[in-house]
Design a protein around this motif. Structure first.
Motif, PDB file in Angstrom:
ATOM      1  N   MET A   1       0.730  -1.302  -0.120  1.00 15.36           N
ATOM      2  CA  MET A   1       0.039  -0.110  -0.080  1.00 15.36           C
ATOM      3  C   MET A   1       0.828   1.254   0.016  1.00 15.36           C
TER       4      MET A   1
ATOM      5  N   LYS B   1       4.895   3.277  -3.783  1.00 16.03           N
ATOM      6  CA  LYS B   1       4.452   4.268  -4.811  1.00 16.03           C
ATOM      7  C   LYS B   1       4.271   3.583  -6.101  1.00 16.03           C
TER       8      LYS B   1
ATOM      9  N   HIS C   1       1.198   1.207  -5.555  1.00 15.05           N
ATOM     10  CA  HIS C   1      -0.100   2.368  -5.338  1.00 15.05           C
ATOM     11  C   HIS C   1       0.574   3.797  -5.428  1.00 15.05           C
TER      12      HIS C   1
ATOM     13  N   PRO D   1      -5.156   2.997   0.030  1.00 16.26           N
ATOM     14  CA  PRO D   1      -6.626   3.134  -0.760  1.00 16.26           C
ATOM     15  C   PRO D   1      -7.377   4.180  -0.056  1.00 16.26           C
TER      16      PRO D   1
ATOM     17  N   THR E   1       5.558  -4.771 -10.913  1.00 10.95           N
ATOM     18  CA  THR E   1       4.288  -4.353 -10.412  1.00 10.95           C
ATOM     19  C   THR E   1       3.180  -5.166 -11.138  1.00 10.95           C
TER      20      THR E   1
ATOM     21  N   GLN F   1       0.922  -7.748  -9.013  1.00  7.07           N
ATOM     22  CA  GLN F   1      -0.533  -7.578  -9.083  1.00  7.07           C
ATOM     23  C   GLN F   1      -1.270  -8.929  -9.345  1.00  7.07           C
TER      24      GLN F   1
END
Length: 634
Positions: free
Chosen positions: A144, A147, A150, A155, A231, A235
């Motif tokens: 989270m 950078k 996210h 969130p 990333t 994910q």
């Protein structure tokens, strides 16, 4: 009526442990793996203090292990139903929608600002790796607050007035989240069908993270999985909404063992699942859940031909007569549950559409009210739903403690004369030779209503509304497109109006977030651009410029910092008044019935229940891990 949860300054839930591990019994399905040394005995697989589900107290019967449940799904993406139905959550709702500890051993809330979570000692992921506070720290620090993963920071659901919490690891079983202001929505977010993710299987996922893995190995993994960058890889490998990665550990009762693409997905029992019944049998009772892909149009027929042991997806009330008749031919039972949506079918004008003329009209409340008043809901109920649904606008149901009849009946009567007067007052006084009203720019008032074409009765409803609206000088046409294209057109402002469903959660309590009533998501089809602005933290879209929508956002933000139940309840009522009087969405009927089809050999499935995505997670709050076969079934 749903019971209202009492809000205390301190909430704590814990269940008494068994006195001896010898009390536990595992499924024979795993005995070969135990004998081969691949798995430890059940006592070593369970937490020291498992969650004990007392079925007798729920007026259900303790069961036995074994069996396979077959379900039909309309496509690979529908394997997302498994984590929703499995409903394994840090905290979750019971069937009365009271919050309780589940994965957590206990939780405590101090003034809705300080939340302390305690894990069960010895709890393990489905691969046997330990569940500890490191999984929470990894999610907070390395996901989270990374950078690259996210870009927008933590969130939005973790922010109160734009500010997130502080996070503390107390010990390997205890974590704490602290906000400066109350965050009454935090626990409810963790209990959602698609919950806020604040913990992840760190032991597994660290292999895809550059902080814990060297670049050469990551380069090899990128090539192996055909990912664009780390990333994208992280994910993809960590996605829980659609469990497409069989290697990803889970805390659900079943894990996916099938790598897509496939025509059949097999979910196997989680050897380390943390729940047991009152007799010490480890849950789930069912060993396998097999999801077979079929054409959505054929699922109703196949369910009525004995091809499914448990079916609710892709069957609707229109299938009920056929399914009920099939009870005489096959060992199956069909029950009707009450759908919890604010409206089973609704017309949604796009207040953010690109067409300047229609956007101005849709933002005029007189036009929205007129369109609603022109609909003969009684005729639709009788013709399409056999009179078994309830005629109402898009609002909450009597099962909610917040229900008021004035909400559901706001501008929902059938009054053609008033509808015509409102359209005249809105400036639509001129008509062409066919009786169709003319817009201020001279165009005929013709609305294309778009649909994803996923509900068989939508065309029947729209056919009737075509006749209803012709009496007020509005002509309509329909267009059907695939769901992803349909959503893109709505968000892009290409659609004028669509047919969809009403509020997801028609049975809220004051402790549940009223965010559905305000522009907070980009998939709210009445104001997707305004919702995107809120969801993105102001980076995309643009803020609402309609006073009622602005006020709904203000009230929703006030709810997020309200300190008492009475304050939250008052805000809910203010928002429901604005939402229903403004007719942002045009509901038609609610309390519709949903067929649930299952084998006559299956036990512990309620005969009557609430059915919906949020907050009941479809079957989730009724605990499918406690369903069992009375007779052998393979």
């Amino acid at each position: 009526m749903i019971k209202r949860r009492t809000v205390l300054g301190l909430i704590a839930t814990a269940l008494a442990p068994f006195n001896a591990k010898a009390a536990f019994t595992g499924s024979d399905y795993l005995k070969d793996d135990i004998k081969a040394g691949k798995l430890p005995d059940v006592a070593e697989r369970l937490p020291r203090n498992p969650r004990v589900v007392n079925l007798a107290a729920k007026n259900r019967k303790p069961g036995r292990h074994g069996g396979v449940v077959r379900m039909l799904i309309g496509g690979q993406r529908d394997i997302r139903l498994m984590p929703i139905n499995s409903y394994s959550r840090l905290v979750g709702y019971d069937e009365h929608l009271n919050l309780q500890a589940d994965i957590l051993e206990s939780f405590a809330s101090e003034g809705d600002r300080v939340f302390t979570f305690t894990l069960r000692q010895g709890h393990k992921w489905s691969d046997g790796s330990p569940l500890t506070t490191e999984d929470f720290r990894y999610s907070w620090d390395d996901v989270m607050n990374n950078k690259e993963l996210h870009r927008g920071g933590i969130p939005v659901d973790l922010r109160v007035n734009g500010k997130g919490p502080s996070f503390e690891v107390i010990d390997e079983r205890t974590v704490r989240y602290i906000w400066d202001e109350p965050n009454p929505d935090f626990l409810a977010q963790l209990a959602k069908p698609s919950p806020l993710v604040i913990y992840m299987p760190s032991t597994y996922l660290k292999q895809f993270h550059p902080r814990y893995q060297n670049q050469d190995t990551i380069a090899e993994l990128l090539k192996k999985y055909k990912a664009q960058d780390w990333t994208d890889l992280h994910q993809r490998m960590s996605r829980t909404v659609r469990p497409e990665n069989p290697a990803l550990p889970t805390l659900d009762p079943w894990y996916n063992s099938t790598k897509p693409p496939a025509g059949q997905f097999v979910f196997l029992r989680n050897p380390y699942f943390h729940r047991v019944d009152e007799n010490g049998l480890q849950l789930p009772y069912i060993d396998k859940m097999v999801l077979n892909i079929s054409s959505p149009d054929l699922i109703g027929a196949k369910a009525g031909s004995g091809d499914s042991d448990l079916q609710f997806a892709n069957v609707d009330f229109t299938d009920y007569t056929f399914l009920k008749a099939a009870e005489k031919r096959f060992p199956m039972k069909v029950d009707l549950w009450k759908r919890t949506q604010g409206s089973r079918v609704a017309l949604v004008p796009n207040l953010n559409c690109k067409d300047d003329g229609w956007r101005a009209l849709f933002q005029d409340v007189r036009v929205r009210r007129a369109l609603s008043l022109a609909i003969d809901r009684q005729e639709i109920n009788k013709a399409v739903f056999f009179g078994l649904a309830h005629e109402a606008g898009n609002s909450i149901l009597p099962d909610s403690p917040l229900f008021k009849r004035e909400y559901e009946q706001a501008w929902a009567s059938h009054d053609i004369d008033m509808a015509n007067r409102l359209l005249d007052e809105a400036g639509l006084t001129k008509r062409n030779e066919d009786g169709v009203r003319l817009l201020p720019d001279g165009r005929p008032a013709k609305i294309i209503i778009e649909s994803a074409g996923e509900s068989t009765f939508e065309s029947d409803v729209l056919e009737l509304i075509t006749d209803h609206w012709s009496k007020i000088g509005i002509a309509i046409f329909t267009r059907v497109s695939q769901r992803e294209i349909f959503r893109k057109r709505v968000i892009g402002g290409e659609t004028l109006m669509c047919v969809w469903m009403g509020l997801d959660n028609g049975v809220p309590t004051a402790e549940m977030s009223p965010n559905e009533l305000a522009p907070t998501f980009d998939d709210q089809m009445q104001w997707p651009v305004w919702g995107l602005h809120y969801l993105s933290g102001g980076r995309d879209g643009h803020p609402p410029d309609l006073p009622e929508a602005i006020r709904l956002l203000e009230l929703m933000k006030q709810w997020k910092t309200a300190g008492t139940h009475d304050e939250r309840e008052a805000i809910w009522h203010s928002m429901l008044t604005i939402f229903t009087q403004s007719v942002f969405t045009i509901g038609i009927i609610n309390q519709a019935l949903q067929p649930v089809v299952y084998s006559t050999k299956l036990r512990n499935i309620p005969e009557k229940a609430l059915f919906g995505y949020d907050p009941t997670s479809f079957l989730g709050v009724y605990m499918p891990d406690t369903f069992w076969y009375e007779e052998d079934h393979v």
